[in-house]
Design an enzyme around this catalytic site. Sequence first.
Site, PDB file in Angstrom:
ATOM      1  N   LYS A   1      -2.499  60.319 -21.518  1.00 27.54           N
ATOM      2  CA  LYS A   1      -3.253  59.463 -22.429  1.00 27.54           C
ATOM      3  C   LYS A   1      -3.274  58.014 -21.952  1.00 27.54           C
ATOM      4  CE  LYS A   1      -4.128  63.038 -24.341  1.00 27.54           C
ATOM      5  NZ  LYS A   1      -3.476  63.734 -23.242  1.00 27.54           N
TER       6      LYS A   1
ATOM      7  N   SER B   1       7.181  74.828 -20.730  1.00 25.27           N
ATOM      8  CA  SER B   1       6.388  75.492 -19.696  1.00 25.27           C
ATOM      9  C   SER B   1       6.278  74.624 -18.454  1.00 25.27           C
ATOM     10  CB  SER B   1       4.985  75.807 -20.234  1.00 25.27           C
ATOM     11  OG  SER B   1       4.306  74.605 -20.564  1.00 25.27           O
TER      12      SER B   1
ATOM     13  N   ILE C   1      -7.076  70.481 -19.456  1.00 22.05           N
ATOM     14  CA  ILE C   1      -6.412  69.688 -18.425  1.00 22.05           C
ATOM     15  C   ILE C   1      -7.425  69.244 -17.374  1.00 22.05           C
ATOM     16  CG2 ILE C   1      -4.613  69.681 -16.658  1.00 22.05           C
ATOM     17  CD1 ILE C   1      -3.140  71.810 -18.314  1.00 22.05           C
TER      18      ILE C   1
ATOM     19  N   ASP D   1       5.869  76.369 -26.145  1.00 17.55           N
ATOM     20  CA  ASP D   1       5.211  77.054 -25.035  1.00 17.55           C
ATOM     21  C   ASP D   1       5.946  78.307 -24.598  1.00 17.55           C
ATOM     22  OD1 ASP D   1       3.539  74.897 -25.169  1.00 17.55           O
ATOM     23  OD2 ASP D   1       3.847  74.217 -23.115  1.00 17.55           O
TER      24      ASP D   1
ATOM     25  N   HIS E   1     -16.730  53.428 -46.590  1.00 14.16           N
ATOM     26  CA  HIS E   1     -17.990  53.161 -45.884  1.00 14.16           C
ATOM     27  C   HIS E   1     -17.972  51.743 -45.334  1.00 14.16           C
ATOM     28  CE1 HIS E   1     -22.274  53.221 -44.965  1.00 14.16           C
ATOM     29  NE2 HIS E   1     -22.363  52.027 -45.546  1.00 14.16           N
TER      30      HIS E   1
END
Length: 571
Positions: free
Chosen positions: A131, A228, A267, A405, A541
Amino acid sequence: MHSSLSLSFSSSTAIPRSGYSSELSCAAPPSPLNLRFCGLRREALGFSSPKRNDSRRVVVSSRGRSTKVSASVSENGSAPKAFDYDLVIIGAGVGGHGAALHAVEKGLKTAIIEGDVVGGTCVNRGCVPSKALLAVSGRMRELQSEHHLKALGLQVSAAGYDRQGVADHANNLASKIRNNLTNSMKALGVDILTGVGTILGPQKVKYGKVGFSENVITAKNIIIATGSVPLVPRGIEVDGKTVITSDHALKLEFVPDWIAIVGSGYIGLEFSDVYTALGSEVTFIEALDQLMPGFDPEIGKLAQRVLINPRKIDYHTGVFASKITPAKDGKPVRIELIDAKTKEPKDALEVDAALIATGRAPFTNGLGLENINVVTQRGFVPVDERMRVLDADGNLVPHLYCIGDANGKMMLAHAASAQGISVVEQVTGKDHVLNHLSIPAACFTHPEISMVGLTEPQAREKAEKEGFEVSVAKTSFKANTKALAENEGEGLAKLIYRPDNGEILGVHIFGLHAADLIHEASNAIALGTRIQDIKFAVHAHPTLSEVLDELFKSAKVHAHVPSPVSEPVTV
């Protein structure tokens, strides 16, 4: 999807792993189930748990729930009568961290064993540093888009970047988050034990560094949270320099002029966004006949038009990278392609670098599972809907759980954390089953893609089997005031639902800040909120959230059916 529904998709709906297929099993070692990085849980797509042995004894819990327990536990040694810890967690990634913090909150004496670094894949080699790189690519795209800036009345000189500075930004962010996780656990009294954790028998674990003496501890309950590693198919030689995995790519040691990315899933897409923003040309190699096969098809087509076609990206679909040789002796990286169906040689590419983005494999070797009669399924630890580990005969292994994972249900950091919290709820006396179809997923390209629940094809297949109608509603970002103010009107939100009762089956968003917008839909699915109720919610809004406000309001529900009373969720 509402909690009362049970999915029963056939195995034909399984989503093959991007860029690689089990069809090549004759030339490759056993690979994980074809679950995408952000895929649906195995049960939802038709992968069943091992058959159970009827010879198990039954123990009735204090809550009155029948629990079948493995009769083979005694063969691996008796469980201790006194314990060093209430809970021991093997693996200090995001899943283990979330479980540890919740356990301390519940008053459990907790230890966490980590053989590498706190934070696991997400913090050190995944979500967090990626990120940071994507934040850079987003800024670069803004500064490079003369048309976009001119429309806002802005003038900016040519944008540039310092590669090492970008790499340092990613590395520093990972270090900061890793330290925050470590400090939070220490402050709350979680014991952080360094070394490789191995299960010796019922409620007994050893840990220690290689070459040093090992320590043995006991625990009332144990959670496996080992995560993982990148999956590299056979025939691909990774040198960490010119042929790399995502682990290497996040270090950004160089920016190649031309890079091939094997796999066009989450990925691969994110790295294509980074590399093209920094000046690289990208070639996708995808085993299936279309790019982005894990996404809702309509969203995928729009995303390809925006994220692929206008950029310096070309692609080969329906092919495998059967062999990849790193660059050496002045020669470029060579990629040999074969037809995915016929396995006949198709083409050969010579590029500056290749990124292997074919998915991830569970890191479960060396756990000592053989000591408790547990056999992995293509590396994944078999568990039931409560994350309780199952042995080779399909019996429950008492006091042993597996999250994240390593169990393959949903390979996402936040899913691992949610599973860990669910387990802690169970071991402290409260039954809890996590609804995996309410867990959102996101791809952090520019613009972003997010989703929760079923794709339209999955929903229609389910509807055909169970006998109900499916309707679809859509809204465009082009009608949203905030998006237009940002000059970012490219985007679509899609709702898949049941018109007979207002149940939300899936929501898919492509557009500005889609990853942030998805949670209103995710929470609605988790809580069983129906469209006829959520359409009365008020949104500020002008905000991007009004994209979903309009989406829910545009849905046509036949009759008002009150939202069900919250109950334990079954999946």
